[in-house]
Design a protein around this motif. Sequence first.
Motif, PDB file in Angstrom:
ATOM      1  N   ALA A   1     -74.408 -48.205  21.762  1.00 55.13           N
ATOM      2  CA  ALA A   1     -73.433 -47.428  20.991  1.00 55.13           C
ATOM      3  C   ALA A   1     -72.035 -47.525  21.596  1.00 55.13           C
ATOM      4  N   ILE A   2     -71.939 -47.560  22.939  1.00 55.95           N
ATOM      5  CA  ILE A   2     -70.624 -47.701  23.588  1.00 55.95           C
ATOM      6  C   ILE A   2     -70.005 -49.052  23.226  1.00 55.95           C
ATOM      7  N   TYR A   3     -70.820 -50.089  23.245  1.00 52.72           N
ATOM      8  CA  TYR A   3     -70.306 -51.406  22.845  1.00 52.72           C
ATOM      9  C   TYR A   3     -69.879 -51.403  21.382  1.00 52.72           C
ATOM     10  N   LEU A   4     -70.608 -50.659  20.552  1.00 48.78           N
ATOM     11  CA  LEU A   4     -70.231 -50.541  19.145  1.00 48.78           C
ATOM     12  C   LEU A   4     -68.857 -49.902  19.009  1.00 48.78           C
ATOM     13  N   PHE A   5     -68.570 -48.859  19.791  1.00 49.41           N
ATOM     14  CA  PHE A   5     -67.258 -48.226  19.732  1.00 49.41           C
ATOM     15  C   PHE A   5     -66.153 -49.225  20.089  1.00 49.41           C
ATOM     16  N   ILE A   6     -66.406 -50.065  21.068  1.00 53.53           N
ATOM     17  CA  ILE A   6     -65.413 -51.090  21.434  1.00 53.53           C
ATOM     18  C   ILE A   6     -65.189 -52.039  20.266  1.00 53.53           C
ATOM     19  N   CYS A   7     -66.274 -52.473  19.634  1.00 50.34           N
ATOM     20  CA  CYS A   7     -66.153 -53.396  18.501  1.00 50.34           C
ATOM     21  C   CYS A   7     -65.493 -52.740  17.296  1.00 50.34           C
ATOM     22  N   LEU A   8     -65.674 -51.436  17.147  1.00 46.78           N
ATOM     23  CA  LEU A   8     -65.063 -50.724  16.026  1.00 46.78           C
ATOM     24  C   LEU A   8     -63.554 -50.574  16.183  1.00 46.78           C
ATOM     25  N   GLY A   9     -63.044 -50.863  17.379  1.00 47.16           N
ATOM     26  CA  GLY A   9     -61.606 -50.812  17.579  1.00 47.16           C
ATOM     27  C   GLY A   9     -61.151 -49.921  18.708  1.00 47.16           C
TER      28      GLY A   9
ATOM     29  N   GLU B   1     -60.717 -50.172  21.763  1.00 49.20           N
ATOM     30  CA  GLU B   1     -60.655 -51.147  22.849  1.00 49.20           C
ATOM     31  C   GLU B   1     -59.998 -50.590  24.105  1.00 49.20           C
ATOM     32  N   GLN B   2     -59.527 -49.352  24.040  1.00 45.96           N
ATOM     33  CA  GLN B   2     -59.042 -48.711  25.264  1.00 45.96           C
ATOM     34  C   GLN B   2     -60.164 -48.597  26.298  1.00 45.96           C
ATOM     35  N   LEU B   3     -61.406 -48.602  25.813  1.00 49.67           N
ATOM     36  CA  LEU B   3     -62.552 -48.500  26.723  1.00 49.67           C
ATOM     37  C   LEU B   3     -62.662 -49.713  27.644  1.00 49.67           C
TER      38      LEU B   3
ATOM     39  N   LEU C   1     -66.975 -58.205  28.463  1.00 47.66           N
ATOM     40  CA  LEU C   1     -65.769 -57.802  27.738  1.00 47.66           C
ATOM     41  C   LEU C   1     -64.665 -58.846  27.812  1.00 47.66           C
ATOM     42  N   GLU C   2     -64.946 -59.985  28.447  1.00 43.68           N
ATOM     43  CA  GLU C   2     -63.913 -61.017  28.586  1.00 43.68           C
ATOM     44  C   GLU C   2     -63.313 -61.447  27.254  1.00 43.68           C
ATOM     45  N   PRO C   3     -64.122 -61.633  26.185  1.00 44.77           N
ATOM     46  CA  PRO C   3     -63.516 -62.035  24.911  1.00 44.77           C
ATOM     47  C   PRO C   3     -62.477 -61.045  24.397  1.00 44.77           C
ATOM     48  N   PHE C   4     -62.719 -59.757  24.595  1.00 46.23           N
ATOM     49  CA  PHE C   4     -61.759 -58.751  24.145  1.00 46.23           C
ATOM     50  C   PHE C   4     -60.491 -58.805  25.000  1.00 46.23           C
ATOM     51  N   LEU C   5     -60.647 -59.101  26.295  1.00 48.70           N
ATOM     52  CA  LEU C   5     -59.498 -59.159  27.190  1.00 48.70           C
ATOM     53  C   LEU C   5     -58.691 -60.427  26.972  1.00 48.70           C
ATOM     54  N   GLU C   6     -59.372 -61.524  26.604  1.00 47.82           N
ATOM     55  CA  GLU C   6     -58.667 -62.776  26.349  1.00 47.82           C
ATOM     56  C   GLU C   6     -57.828 -62.678  25.084  1.00 47.82           C
TER      57      GLU C   6
END
Length: 553
Positions: free
Chosen positions: A518-526, A528-530, A542-547
């Motif tokens: 569920a935590i990963y889902l929140f990141i994918c939902l937007g 991304e401050q997490l 989380l590298e793809p989100f940081l890249e």
Amino acid sequence: MSKGYDNPSYEGNGKLDTYEKEDKGANGIQNGGDKQFVNEDDGKREKFSFRQLWLFTGPGWLMSIAYLDPGNIESDLQSGVVAGHRLLWVTFWASFLGFLMQRLSARLGTVTGKHLAEICYESFPKVPNVLLWIMVEIAVIGSDIQEVIGTAIALFLLSKEKIPLWAGCVITLVDTFTFLFLDRYGRRKLEFFFAFLIMVMAISFGINYGADLPPQGEIAIGTIVPGCTGCNKDWFLQAVAAVGAIIMPHNLYLHSALVTKNDVDRSKKSTIRLANFYTSVEAGISIGVSFLINLIVVSVFGHVLHDKTYGEINARCNAKNWYPEMFNCTIDSNTCVATDNVDADLYKGGIALGCTYGAAFTFIWAIGILASGQSSTMTGTYAGQFAMQGFLNLNWAPWKILVITRLVAMAPTLFVAGFTNIQTLTGLNDILNTVMSIQLPFAIIPCLCFTSSRVHMGDFRNGPIQKIIICLLSIIVLAINMIFVFQYVSETVPNKWYFLVPIVIYFVSYFIFVGYLAIYLFICLGFEQLTKFQFLRRIYKLEPFLEQTLDIP
């Protein structure tokens, strides 16, 4: 990391790219039909093409077979017996929710060219990835057992009990290899064969429906009008069970893999958009057909067995001289009371049809169950194959995966079939539906994660409104399934500490893992401050989100 629609085209049966040498629009979609769509790349309009829809036809029908497996058919039967036609609306909305989830799954495969298990392998660390694979394989094996049981019961009925249940299980194991052999001659031929089996189910159950037409007005009201007038605990539990039976966890993995066989030019957004449209239309049609078949089964048994006592059905069987001992409560082996309302399963339901309309209708019912078991057998095999290949990054031969999943599923089924009776075997379906319900979060949450992620779906990710609607519906479905699970456990597990302690430990671990997803889902939902938290960077990839950094405050 590039966005999904920049991925190279996936080799397969040939769909959109089939028209590379034919007359086509600017986006690679054949023109035809009369409905038009806007090509956003050049502003031109593209017409709806029935020919193009035909080329996309196949994956959705294979996927929809899971909505017609023996576990679902028995759930339909019991829904009719318990509540008549008044829970048809539950079947309708459960099918609609299933369509929404299957649509997301298909979009993921179409946009990325990869299926759900492959993306899980790329996106989760090793331990969560392996845990997800185990959960999906449990769902596949549970579904496999239901299919084996359904086929064995069908053969048991068709042979008038001359083919014992254990022999029916063995026959099911062997004929799966036959289907795999058919697949070697082309997926299209296998798709046609399964479409034929769906037609057999529709005709078989339809004949039973037409033998004495149920009240059409009651069926229409029960389907359209949600309600629970006069409902009791049994009705509520049956409604919950119906939702759990229809939405199958491994089916999301299966559908996302099947659509990757469509040949799509992912360098063009308009081509992907139209591919998404055609796969959605095909999925909607196939699930719509499966809903109608489910409706027929609910209606037949709502008409034949709802509010009927054992004594009434026994009188019918005596009059027809058809299995007069089945509903006879004076026989010691039958634990029933003549004045109690009858309950039924795949076996007793088929006998009751013969007692009501004539012996031929038992055999007609058994033919439909045989088609259900045989068709869903192969889809379970495919789901297991894709799960193992994706989660473990393996490329084993399909027959090796088939042997492993089949033998694991066959061992407990053969044991029960060989050493117990038909009542115990059919009772396994309730346990297996509970198992399916437990595994559902491990398909729904990853599917929501990746279809909502800008990293994986780019411009094709779920929009804000869609995210809210899908997430709310998913929470409702998961909550309903957990109610069913806890109700079943509370009623069946003895109140002894040595039973309860392992169950408590399991469910604590279970909800920790669901929380992790569920935590990963929140990141994918937007949210991304997490990704700023170092702890989360250690337990997630989380590298793809940081890249692809957004402006995160």
